[in-house]
Scaffold this motif. Structure first.
Motif, PDB file in Angstrom:
ATOM      1  N   VAL A  55       0.847  -1.199   0.000  1.00  0.00           N
ATOM      2  CA  VAL A  55       0.000   0.000   0.000  1.00  0.00           C
ATOM      3  C   VAL A  55       0.879   1.244   0.000  1.00  0.00           C
ATOM      4  CG1 VAL A  55      -1.926  -1.116   1.206  1.00  0.00           C
ATOM      5  CG2 VAL A  55      -0.156   0.037   2.526  1.00  0.00           C
ATOM      6  N   ASN A  56       0.290   2.335  -0.461  1.00  0.00           N
ATOM      7  CA  ASN A  56       1.023   3.601  -0.400  1.00  0.00           C
ATOM      8  C   ASN A  56       0.699   4.303   0.922  1.00  0.00           C
ATOM      9  OD1 ASN A  56      -1.368   5.229  -0.727  1.00  0.00           O
ATOM     10  ND2 ASN A  56      -1.270   4.874  -2.926  1.00  0.00           N
ATOM     11  N   THR A  57       1.384   5.411   1.170  1.00  0.00           N
ATOM     12  CA  THR A  57       1.216   6.109   2.448  1.00  0.00           C
ATOM     13  C   THR A  57      -0.203   6.639   2.641  1.00  0.00           C
ATOM     14  OG1 THR A  57       2.119   8.110   1.424  1.00  0.00           O
ATOM     15  CG2 THR A  57       3.640   6.746   2.709  1.00  0.00           C
ATOM     16  N   ALA A  58      -0.841   7.057   1.562  1.00  0.00           N
ATOM     17  CA  ALA A  58      -2.212   7.568   1.683  1.00  0.00           C
ATOM     18  C   ALA A  58      -3.164   6.464   2.134  1.00  0.00           C
ATOM     19  CB  ALA A  58      -2.675   8.175   0.355  1.00  0.00           C
ATOM     20  N   LEU A  59      -3.052   5.290   1.543  1.00  0.00           N
ATOM     21  CA  LEU A  59      -3.912   4.168   1.943  1.00  0.00           C
ATOM     22  C   LEU A  59      -3.562   3.679   3.341  1.00  0.00           C
ATOM     23  CD1 LEU A  59      -3.947   2.175  -1.411  1.00  0.00           C
ATOM     24  CD2 LEU A  59      -5.787   3.593  -0.472  1.00  0.00           C
ATOM     25  N   ALA A  60      -2.284   3.642   3.660  1.00  0.00           N
ATOM     26  CA  ALA A  60      -1.846   3.173   4.978  1.00  0.00           C
ATOM     27  C   ALA A  60      -2.287   4.100   6.095  1.00  0.00           C
ATOM     28  CB  ALA A  60      -0.329   3.023   4.999  1.00  0.00           C
ATOM     29  N   VAL A  87       7.346  -1.068   4.140  1.00  0.00           N
ATOM     30  CA  VAL A  87       7.175   0.334   4.507  1.00  0.00           C
ATOM     31  C   VAL A  87       6.455   1.003   3.344  1.00  0.00           C
ATOM     32  CG1 VAL A  87       8.348   2.480   5.113  1.00  0.00           C
ATOM     33  CG2 VAL A  87       9.257   0.292   5.923  1.00  0.00           C
ATOM     34  N   PRO A  88       5.296   1.640   3.606  1.00  0.00           N
ATOM     35  CA  PRO A  88       4.528   2.250   2.512  1.00  0.00           C
ATOM     36  C   PRO A  88       5.337   3.276   1.711  1.00  0.00           C
ATOM     37  CG  PRO A  88       3.246   2.200   4.525  1.00  0.00           C
ATOM     38  CD  PRO A  88       4.643   1.812   4.897  1.00  0.00           C
ATOM     39  N   HIS A  89       4.991   3.346   0.441  1.00  0.00           N
ATOM     40  CA  HIS A  89       5.635   4.264  -0.495  1.00  0.00           C
ATOM     41  C   HIS A  89       4.696   5.443  -0.787  1.00  0.00           C
ATOM     42  CE1 HIS A  89       3.336   1.157  -2.588  1.00  0.00           C
ATOM     43  NE2 HIS A  89       2.958   2.139  -3.394  1.00  0.00           N
ATOM     44  N   PRO A  90       5.211   6.538  -1.332  1.00  0.00           N
ATOM     45  CA  PRO A  90       4.342   7.654  -1.695  1.00  0.00           C
ATOM     46  C   PRO A  90       3.322   7.231  -2.762  1.00  0.00           C
ATOM     47  CG  PRO A  90       6.634   8.360  -1.686  1.00  0.00           C
ATOM     48  CD  PRO A  90       6.631   6.862  -1.538  1.00  0.00           C
ATOM     49  N   PRO A  91       2.150   7.861  -2.781  1.00  0.00           N
ATOM     50  CA  PRO A  91       1.146   7.539  -3.802  1.00  0.00           C
ATOM     51  C   PRO A  91       1.716   7.638  -5.219  1.00  0.00           C
ATOM     52  CG  PRO A  91       0.193   8.940  -2.127  1.00  0.00           C
ATOM     53  CD  PRO A  91       1.676   8.889  -1.852  1.00  0.00           C
ATOM     54  N   ARG A  92       1.238   6.749  -6.062  1.00  0.00           N
ATOM     55  CA  ARG A  92       1.587   6.704  -7.481  1.00  0.00           C
ATOM     56  C   ARG A  92       3.058   6.371  -7.752  1.00  0.00           C
ATOM     57  NH1 ARG A  92      -1.956  10.388  -6.322  1.00  0.00           N
ATOM     58  NH2 ARG A  92      -3.960  10.484  -7.353  1.00  0.00           N
ATOM     59  N   THR A  93       3.709   5.694  -6.809  1.00  0.00           N
ATOM     60  CA  THR A  93       5.104   5.282  -7.014  1.00  0.00           C
ATOM     61  C   THR A  93       5.286   3.780  -6.827  1.00  0.00           C
ATOM     62  OG1 THR A  93       5.729   5.684  -4.710  1.00  0.00           O
ATOM     63  CG2 THR A  93       5.991   7.531  -6.251  1.00  0.00           C
ATOM     64  N   GLY A  94       4.209   3.029  -6.784  1.00  0.00           N
ATOM     65  CA  GLY A  94       4.292   1.592  -6.526  1.00  0.00           C
ATOM     66  C   GLY A  94       5.177   0.842  -7.502  1.00  0.00           C
ATOM     67  N   GLY A  95       5.121   1.210  -8.770  1.00  0.00           N
ATOM     68  CA  GLY A  95       5.946   0.544  -9.761  1.00  0.00           C
ATOM     69  C   GLY A  95       7.429   0.765  -9.550  1.00  0.00           C
ATOM     70  N   GLN A  96       7.769   1.855  -8.911  1.00  0.00           N
ATOM     71  CA  GLN A  96       9.172   2.192  -8.690  1.00  0.00           C
ATOM     72  C   GLN A  96       9.768   1.471  -7.482  1.00  0.00           C
ATOM     73  OE1 GLN A  96       9.283   6.454  -8.383  1.00  0.00           O
ATOM     74  NE2 GLN A  96       8.039   6.695 -10.225  1.00  0.00           N
ATOM     75  N   VAL A  97       8.924   0.944  -6.608  1.00  0.00           N
ATOM     76  CA  VAL A  97       9.448   0.314  -5.387  1.00  0.00           C
ATOM     77  C   VAL A  97       9.444  -1.208  -5.437  1.00  0.00           C
ATOM     78  CG1 VAL A  97       8.808   2.281  -3.961  1.00  0.00           C
ATOM     79  CG2 VAL A  97       7.219   0.377  -4.178  1.00  0.00           C
ATOM     80  N   MET A  98       8.998  -1.784  -6.543  1.00  0.00           N
ATOM     81  CA  MET A  98       8.912  -3.246  -6.611  1.00  0.00           C
ATOM     82  C   MET A  98      10.270  -3.918  -6.446  1.00  0.00           C
ATOM     83  SD  MET A  98       5.881  -4.112  -6.539  1.00  0.00           S
ATOM     84  CE  MET A  98       6.229  -5.838  -6.682  1.00  0.00           C
ATOM     85  N   GLU A  99      11.341  -3.305  -6.913  1.00  0.00           N
ATOM     86  CA  GLU A  99      12.657  -3.924  -6.771  1.00  0.00           C
ATOM     87  C   GLU A  99      13.099  -4.013  -5.318  1.00  0.00           C
ATOM     88  OE1 GLU A  99      15.763  -2.633  -9.372  1.00  0.00           O
ATOM     89  OE2 GLU A  99      14.371  -2.448 -11.054  1.00  0.00           O
ATOM     90  N   SER A 100      12.591  -3.123  -4.484  1.00  0.00           N
ATOM     91  CA  SER A 100      12.982  -3.157  -3.069  1.00  0.00           C
ATOM     92  C   SER A 100      11.913  -3.811  -2.190  1.00  0.00           C
ATOM     93  CB  SER A 100      13.261  -1.733  -2.569  1.00  0.00           C
ATOM     94  OG  SER A 100      12.083  -0.949  -2.650  1.00  0.00           O
ATOM     95  N   TYR A 101      10.885  -4.399  -2.824  1.00  0.00           N
ATOM     96  CA  TYR A 101       9.825  -5.060  -2.061  1.00  0.00           C
ATOM     97  C   TYR A 101      10.431  -6.229  -1.273  1.00  0.00           C
ATOM     98  CZ  TYR A 101       5.202  -6.991  -1.049  1.00  0.00           C
ATOM     99  OH  TYR A 101       4.079  -7.462  -0.425  1.00  0.00           O
ATOM    100  N   PRO A 102      10.156  -6.335   0.029  1.00  0.00           N
ATOM    101  CA  PRO A 102      10.820  -7.343   0.885  1.00  0.00           C
ATOM    102  C   PRO A 102      10.209  -8.741   0.792  1.00  0.00           C
ATOM    103  CG  PRO A 102       9.369  -5.991   2.200  1.00  0.00           C
ATOM    104  CD  PRO A 102       9.323  -5.427   0.797  1.00  0.00           C
TER     105      PRO A 102
END
Length: 123
Positions: A55-60, A87-102
């Motif tokens: 989830v992003n920070t807004a949803l969290a 750790v939630p990411h900023p809205p609309r950046t989900g595609g950018q954080v997939m490489e660091s997804y735990p």
């Protein structure tokens, strides 16, 4: 149905990339899809489950989501959310954080064997 012996390696489950919708429905006991029905049943059986929200920070920051995380934790689910998990990411950046997804956090949380291992759909 006969229960497996306590500690049996197939008595654990991992679920990754679970959306806000999946977390909220699961915590509320809504089993309107195959995945949610399986999660509800596994929770009711007391089988160890580890879940990684995505989830992003807004949803969290929504109170219902935070309550759902606590409800699942009180039900015995290991919710890997926050430090040491997702750790939630900023809205609309989900595609950018997939490489660091735990991804490995869920594997470590319940061991290497699982009854079900998969991804919940992103809603």
């Amino acid at each position: 149905m006969q229960a497996m012996p306590s500690g049996h390696p197939s008595q654990s489950s991992r679920w990754s990339r679970s959306s806000q919708s999946t977390i909220n429905k699961w915590a509320a006991g809504i089993a309107d899809t195959y995945v949610l029905t399986q999660l509800a049943e596994l929770t009711g059986l007391g089988i160890p489950i580890a879940v990684l929200p995505f989830v992003n920070t807004a949803l969290a920051n929504n109170r219902p989501f935070r309550r759902s995380v606590e409800e699942l934790r009180e039900s015995g689910v290991t919710v890997l959310f926050g430090e040491g998990g997702f750790v939630p990411h900023p809205p609309r950046t989900g595609g950018q954080v997939m490489e660091s997804y735990p991804w490995t956090a869920a594997l470590s949380a319940v061991g290497s064997s699982s009854l079900f291992a998969g991804q919940c759909p992103i809603a």
